[in-house]
Design a protein around this motif. Structure first.
Motif, PDB file in Angstrom:
ATOM      1  N   VAL A 378      29.374   3.098  -9.471  1.00  0.00           N
ATOM      2  CA  VAL A 378      29.093   4.419  -9.202  1.00  0.00           C
ATOM      3  C   VAL A 378      27.865   4.576  -7.968  1.00  0.00           C
ATOM      4  CG1 VAL A 378      28.442   6.967  -9.744  1.00  0.00           C
ATOM      5  CG2 VAL A 378      30.164   5.561 -11.064  1.00  0.00           C
ATOM      6  N   GLU A 379      26.685   3.694  -8.578  1.00  0.00           N
ATOM      7  CA  GLU A 379      25.461   3.798  -8.027  1.00  0.00           C
ATOM      8  C   GLU A 379      25.739   3.071  -6.481  1.00  0.00           C
ATOM      9  OE1 GLU A 379      22.913   1.205 -10.202  1.00  0.00           O
ATOM     10  OE2 GLU A 379      22.892   2.608 -12.041  1.00  0.00           O
ATOM     11  N   LEU A 380      26.739   2.254  -6.263  1.00  0.00           N
ATOM     12  CA  LEU A 380      27.201   1.731  -5.173  1.00  0.00           C
ATOM     13  C   LEU A 380      27.894   2.506  -4.121  1.00  0.00           C
ATOM     14  CD1 LEU A 380      27.365  -2.067  -6.359  1.00  0.00           C
ATOM     15  CD2 LEU A 380      25.826  -1.424  -4.825  1.00  0.00           C
ATOM     16  N   LEU A 381      28.823   3.205  -4.592  1.00  0.00           N
ATOM     17  CA  LEU A 381      29.592   3.736  -3.887  1.00  0.00           C
ATOM     18  C   LEU A 381      29.536   5.258  -3.652  1.00  0.00           C
ATOM     19  CD1 LEU A 381      33.270   2.357  -5.003  1.00  0.00           C
ATOM     20  CD2 LEU A 381      31.781   1.736  -3.185  1.00  0.00           C
ATOM     21  N   ASP A 399      41.393   5.106   0.977  1.00  0.00           N
ATOM     22  CA  ASP A 399      41.693   5.728  -0.337  1.00  0.00           C
ATOM     23  C   ASP A 399      41.583   4.728  -1.297  1.00  0.00           C
ATOM     24  OD1 ASP A 399      41.839   8.196  -1.600  1.00  0.00           O
ATOM     25  OD2 ASP A 399      43.692   7.436  -2.148  1.00  0.00           O
ATOM     26  N   ALA A 400      41.672   3.380  -1.334  1.00  0.00           N
ATOM     27  CA  ALA A 400      41.825   2.352  -2.482  1.00  0.00           C
ATOM     28  C   ALA A 400      40.217   2.350  -2.927  1.00  0.00           C
ATOM     29  CB  ALA A 400      41.912   0.917  -1.924  1.00  0.00           C
ATOM     30  N   ILE A 401      39.165   2.356  -1.801  1.00  0.00           N
ATOM     31  CA  ILE A 401      37.896   2.584  -2.338  1.00  0.00           C
ATOM     32  C   ILE A 401      37.498   3.983  -2.765  1.00  0.00           C
ATOM     33  CG2 ILE A 401      35.259   2.239  -1.413  1.00  0.00           C
ATOM     34  CD1 ILE A 401      37.589  -0.193  -1.001  1.00  0.00           C
ATOM     35  N   GLN A 402      37.908   4.989  -2.495  1.00  0.00           N
ATOM     36  CA  GLN A 402      37.672   6.196  -2.867  1.00  0.00           C
ATOM     37  C   GLN A 402      38.274   6.311  -4.338  1.00  0.00           C
ATOM     38  OE1 GLN A 402      35.753   8.295  -1.639  1.00  0.00           O
ATOM     39  NE2 GLN A 402      35.925   8.068   0.700  1.00  0.00           N
ATOM     40  N   ARG A 403      39.306   5.902  -4.649  1.00  0.00           N
ATOM     41  CA  ARG A 403      39.830   5.717  -5.998  1.00  0.00           C
ATOM     42  C   ARG A 403      39.055   4.732  -6.966  1.00  0.00           C
ATOM     43  NH1 ARG A 403      46.584   5.941  -5.909  1.00  0.00           N
ATOM     44  NH2 ARG A 403      46.653   7.551  -4.275  1.00  0.00           N
ATOM     45  N   THR A 404      38.599   3.637  -6.415  1.00  0.00           N
ATOM     46  CA  THR A 404      37.645   2.987  -7.274  1.00  0.00           C
ATOM     47  C   THR A 404      36.426   3.678  -7.723  1.00  0.00           C
ATOM     48  OG1 THR A 404      38.392   0.993  -5.820  1.00  0.00           O
ATOM     49  CG2 THR A 404      36.280   0.955  -7.306  1.00  0.00           C
ATOM     50  N   LEU A 405      36.000   4.779  -6.848  1.00  0.00           N
ATOM     51  CA  LEU A 405      34.775   5.242  -7.422  1.00  0.00           C
ATOM     52  C   LEU A 405      35.216   6.464  -8.502  1.00  0.00           C
ATOM     53  CD1 LEU A 405      32.071   6.497  -7.105  1.00  0.00           C
ATOM     54  CD2 LEU A 405      32.467   7.931  -5.198  1.00  0.00           C
ATOM     55  N   VAL A 406      36.507   7.151  -8.061  1.00  0.00           N
ATOM     56  CA  VAL A 406      36.927   7.847  -9.030  1.00  0.00           C
ATOM     57  C   VAL A 406      37.075   7.242 -10.513  1.00  0.00           C
ATOM     58  CG1 VAL A 406      38.885   9.185 -10.048  1.00  0.00           C
ATOM     59  CG2 VAL A 406      38.227   9.538  -7.450  1.00  0.00           C
TER      60      VAL A 406
END
Length: 471
Positions: A378-381, A399-406
């Motif tokens: 979370v701190e990074l993304l 969206d793969a990155i956005q989902r990682t944050l979720v």
């Protein structure tokens, strides 16, 4: 003086080379494999043709392959030393400058120059096609739309290249958020040329972004002979099919697409295909779905490439593979190398900012996710989530990155952030089983069983509606 079909001067180019130029351009617009042979034949037929060498330089860059780019740089530099710019037309001089800029690493400047070409020579299909890909590689949705839109009025509807331009415009419209208009234009492009795989790809994106994955399944199934083989985009369009299958809840179909098309023993370890494989397996990892030996094989393919710093978007997907396979030392080594590269590279190189601002934080977040350090993810993304576009790719790819944050927000107990992220996603894309499943898991953690059950039921209803596309 020889000209192309749109009356653009081809200095130092004979009749045979001009014919190869037109065939190479057609192949480029439709993503056909013969483009490389035709471009090489043009150089062989007219070794002093500036546009032949420019075309070859572009081909060496469009694959985002470091080694191919290096070879193109050496070849073009050799030609450039003997080239008399005074003998070229204004358009050819601009193309030469664009090729040089990109070969030197300044992709953004190359895109700007090609934009100038398109303003002065709007029927230069090569400038439009290459510029369009640069806009894609740099994640510039507005230019992806307007570069093509700004030239379309100069074209006749019956021009053979008007169709693929519509396909490009449809993709730009989709990335800029005009989904209905993008679908309309994309369908027009494919109606003109059924094997316009970029046009098909644009239509597929409009279904993805609106959650119409049942429509996407039916569309790709109906057009399988047009897109599934004989072009450079077949793997990527298969990846889109797998995304639809994942939303529909058919993991078996997802893995079937992966094994049959995305990555297997016959795969050529091309960066653009490997990143599709990484992005799909990472989505499965986020869903805690076991993929057995696939991660190890994919990580081995990335390692075998021995890539240096060239395009941060590729680096991120290599790290996905290393992290997914548990090869965290390899992932860390890649990040360390890129940090050292930043210290000695020029900020004028477009990949410098891409790597510093987006590539390295995302890579570190992927490593942290695999280590279950969800707060660190979370701190990074979170600080860069609105700027992810600046290192390239499409909304669907990123969206793969956005989902990682979720996922990290949910698993780290950052419930307010998770609720905000999911509210954004659900209101933007209400038809998306992933969004509702994630909302259900958040509600479970919040102790709201009734709301979780409602979200889960919504997800399953949507997944079933999509799966009905298979009958």
């Amino acid at each position: 003086m020889k000209t192309d079909r749109h009356a653009h001067v081809l200095s130092g180019t004979g009749d045979e080379a001009a014919r190869h130029y037109e065939r190479a351009l057609d192949a480029l617009l439709f993503f056909r494999g013969e483009v490389a042979d035709e471009a090489q034949a043009m150089v062989a037929a007219s070794p002093d043709s500036a546009m032949a060498h420019v075309f070859g330089a572009y081909l060496g860059l469009l694959g985002t392959e470091e080694k191919e780019a290096a070879e193109a740089r050496q070849s073009f530099s050799t030609f450039r030393r003997s080239l008399d710019l005074a003998g070229l037309s204004p358009r050819e001089k601009m193309h030469t400058a664009a090729a040089e800029a990109w070969l030197d690493g300044d992709m953004l400047r190359a895109g700007e120059i090609l934009g100038e070409v398109s303003s002065e020579f709007p029927r230069d299909a090569l400038a439009l096609a290459v510029g369009h890909q640069i806009d894609f590689f740099t994640g510039d949705a507005q230019r992806l739309r307007d570069r093509i839109g700004g030239a379309l009025s100069a074209w006749d509807d019956d021009d053979p290249h008007f169709g693929p331009l519509l396909g490009m415009y449809a993709f730009g419209l989709e990335e800029a958020g005009h989904y209905g208009r993008a679908e309309e234009v994309g369908l027009r492009a494919v109606e003109r040329h059924p094997r316009d795989v970029w046009g098909i790809h644009a239509v597929v994106h409009t279904y993805e972004m609106r959650g119409l994955f049942g429509d996407g399944i039916r569309y790709l199934d109906a057009r399988t002979p047009d897109w599934a083989e004989g072009n450079y985009l077949s793997v990527h369009n298969a990846w889109h099919y797998a995304l639809y299958a994942l939303e529909a809840g058919s993991v078996e179909r997802v893995l079937g697409v992966y094994d049959n098309t995305l990555h297997n023993e016959q795969s050529q370890a091309v960066a653009m295909e490997l990143l599709d494989a990484s992005a799909l397996l990472w989505r499965l990892l986020l869903a805690d779905i076991e993929v057995e030996t696939r991660w190890a094989e994919l990580a081995g393919a990335w390692a075998g490439r021995q890539d240096g710093a060239h395009y941060a978007f590729n680096d991120v997907h290599a790290v996905m593979a290393y992290a997914g396979a548990g090869r965290l030392s390899d992932a860390e080594r890649l990040v360390k190398h890129r940090e050292q590269w930043l210290d000695r590279s020029s900020p004028a190189v477009s990949n410098h900012a891409m790597t510093r601002e987006i590539g390295i934080p995302v890579c570190r977040a992927l490593i942290a996710y695999r280590q279950q350090q969800y707060g660190r993810v979370v701190e990074l993304l979170a600080p860069i989530r609105y700027r992810l576009n600046s290192f390239g790719g499409s909304h669907a790819q990123r969206d793969a990155i956005q989902r990682t944050l979720v996922e990290a927000a949910i698993r780290s107990g950052r419930h307010d952030l998770a609720r905000t992220l999911l509210s954004e996603r659900i209101n933007l894309r209400p038809i998306c089983p992933y969004n509702w499943r994630a909302r259900a898991r958040l509600d479970d953690r919040l102790g709201d069983a009734s709301r979780a059950a409602a979200a889960r039921a919504r997800a399953e209803e949507q997944a079933a509606a999509g799966a009905a596309a298979w009958g």
